[in-house]
Design a protein around this motif. Structure first.
Motif, PDB file in Angstrom:
ATOM      1  N   ASP A  77      -1.539   0.638 -16.216  1.00  7.89           N
ATOM      2  CA  ASP A  77      -2.394  -0.546 -16.203  1.00  7.89           C
ATOM      3  C   ASP A  77      -2.809  -0.899 -14.773  1.00  7.89           C
ATOM      4  OD1 ASP A  77      -3.594  -3.006 -17.437  1.00  7.89           O
ATOM      5  OD2 ASP A  77      -2.105  -3.946 -16.122  1.00  7.89           O
ATOM      6  N   LEU A  78      -1.903  -0.748 -13.817  1.00  8.87           N
ATOM      7  CA  LEU A  78      -2.267  -1.015 -12.424  1.00  8.87           C
ATOM      8  C   LEU A  78      -3.404  -0.101 -11.985  1.00  8.87           C
ATOM      9  CD1 LEU A  78      -1.805  -2.564  -9.805  1.00  8.87           C
ATOM     10  CD2 LEU A  78      -0.157  -0.788  -9.165  1.00  8.87           C
ATOM     11  N   LEU A  79      -3.371   1.152 -12.392  1.00  5.45           N
ATOM     12  CA  LEU A  79      -4.468   2.069 -12.045  1.00  5.45           C
ATOM     13  C   LEU A  79      -5.791   1.569 -12.614  1.00  5.45           C
ATOM     14  CD1 LEU A  79      -2.937   5.625 -12.516  1.00  5.45           C
ATOM     15  CD2 LEU A  79      -3.079   4.235 -10.448  1.00  5.45           C
ATOM     16  N   GLY A 103       0.810  -1.214   0.000  1.00  2.31           N
ATOM     17  CA  GLY A 103       0.000   0.000   0.000  1.00  2.31           C
ATOM     18  C   GLY A 103       0.844   1.266   0.000  1.00  2.31           C
ATOM     19  N   GLU A 104       2.061   1.174  -0.497  1.00  2.00           N
ATOM     20  CA  GLU A 104       2.966   2.326  -0.602  1.00  2.00           C
ATOM     21  C   GLU A 104       2.877   2.872  -2.023  1.00  2.00           C
ATOM     22  OE1 GLU A 104       4.769   3.684   1.810  1.00  2.00           O
ATOM     23  OE2 GLU A 104       4.073   2.215   3.279  1.00  2.00           O
ATOM     24  N   ASP A 157      -7.712 -12.126 -10.552  1.00  4.65           N
ATOM     25  CA  ASP A 157      -8.739 -13.152 -10.422  1.00  4.65           C
ATOM     26  C   ASP A 157      -9.912 -12.850 -11.353  1.00  4.65           C
ATOM     27  OD1 ASP A 157     -10.584 -15.045  -9.700  1.00  4.65           O
ATOM     28  OD2 ASP A 157     -10.618 -14.520  -7.579  1.00  4.65           O
ATOM     29  N   THR A 158     -10.043 -13.672 -12.369  1.00  4.32           N
ATOM     30  CA  THR A 158     -11.146 -13.507 -13.320  1.00  4.32           C
ATOM     31  C   THR A 158     -12.211 -14.586 -13.119  1.00  4.32           C
ATOM     32  OG1 THR A 158      -9.964 -14.818 -14.965  1.00  4.32           O
ATOM     33  CG2 THR A 158      -9.700 -12.405 -15.075  1.00  4.32           C
ATOM     34  N   ALA A 198     -11.429  -3.459 -10.022  1.00  5.96           N
ATOM     35  CA  ALA A 198     -11.695  -4.397  -8.921  1.00  5.96           C
ATOM     36  C   ALA A 198     -10.395  -4.670  -8.158  1.00  5.96           C
ATOM     37  CB  ALA A 198     -12.300  -5.697  -9.448  1.00  5.96           C
ATOM     38  N   PRO A 199     -10.024  -3.798  -7.248  1.00  8.12           N
ATOM     39  CA  PRO A 199      -8.742  -3.961  -6.554  1.00  8.12           C
ATOM     40  C   PRO A 199      -8.636  -5.262  -5.759  1.00  8.12           C
ATOM     41  CG  PRO A 199     -10.071  -2.267  -5.500  1.00  8.12           C
ATOM     42  CD  PRO A 199     -10.765  -2.643  -6.772  1.00  8.12           C
ATOM     43  N   GLU A 200      -9.750  -5.772  -5.284  1.00 10.68           N
ATOM     44  CA  GLU A 200      -9.729  -7.005  -4.498  1.00 10.68           C
ATOM     45  C   GLU A 200      -9.383  -8.237  -5.337  1.00 10.68           C
ATOM     46  OE1 GLU A 200     -13.748  -6.727  -6.295  1.00 10.68           O
ATOM     47  OE2 GLU A 200     -12.405  -5.283  -5.356  1.00 10.68           O
TER      48      GLU A 200
END
Length: 171
Positions: free
Chosen positions: A116-118, A73-74, A142-143, A124-126
């Motif tokens: 892409d991370l954004l 979370g940094e 996770d798809t 769906a961050p989870e």
């Protein structure tokens, strides 16, 4: 050169994280320029970016920044990577087009992975996960329909965990 990574096919941000792996044959695809050239080819930016040491170091910085964002979370390092570029939106005869722009071409692959991370975090961050096997360092998006996938690959880490549970029950 054949891609030696044990897990491929993830979105670009996680694919970049998975250029480093553990296991019986640990490795780092970005340890040398041949691996960098392969990764640039596989991600479609070869030819737009030099496969040199400057690009390799910039990509390693981006990988570390993405890892810090996902695992700890940094966000400071990730934001520094994102500050190196922007998206210019234009209208062409074929319709709207988003054009990534960076001052230094060496920053393009890492900037694209950070961007892409954004996108993944907004969607769906989870669903961004690290494999649940204690010896695995690989990540996946996770798809699965119900969002309960635990392993980067059921065939490797998932089966090892099942075999270990079975062994523990039978001994």
């Amino acid at each position: 050169m054949r891609d030696p990574r044990p897990h491929t096919g993830e979105p670009p941000a996680l694919d970049l994280l998975n250029t480093r792996w553990a296991g019986a044959r640990p490795g780092d695809l970005l340890a040398d320029l041949d691996g960098l050239a392969l990764w640039l080819e596989l991600t479609g930016v070869a030819g737009r970016v030099p496969a040199d040491e400057h690009t390799r170091l910039a990509l390693l910085d981006a990988r570390d920044a993405i890892h810090a964002a996902v695992r700890d979370g940094e966000y400071a390092a990730l934001n520094a990577i994102l500050d190196r570029g922007r998206v210019r939106r234009t209208l062409t005869a074929d319709g709207p087009e988003d054009v990534p722009e960076v001052a230094d071409p060496a920053d393009l692959p890492g900037w694209l992975a950070a961007d892409d991370l954004l996108r993944l975090l907004a969607r769906a961050p989870e669903r961004i996960r690290q494999c649940a096997h204690p010896d695995c360092v690989l990540f996946f998006y996770d798809t699965s329909k119900n969002g309960t996938r635990r392993w980067h690959s059921m065939a490797t880490c998932g089966n090892r965990a099942k075999a270990a549970r079975h062994y523990a029950r039978t001994t």
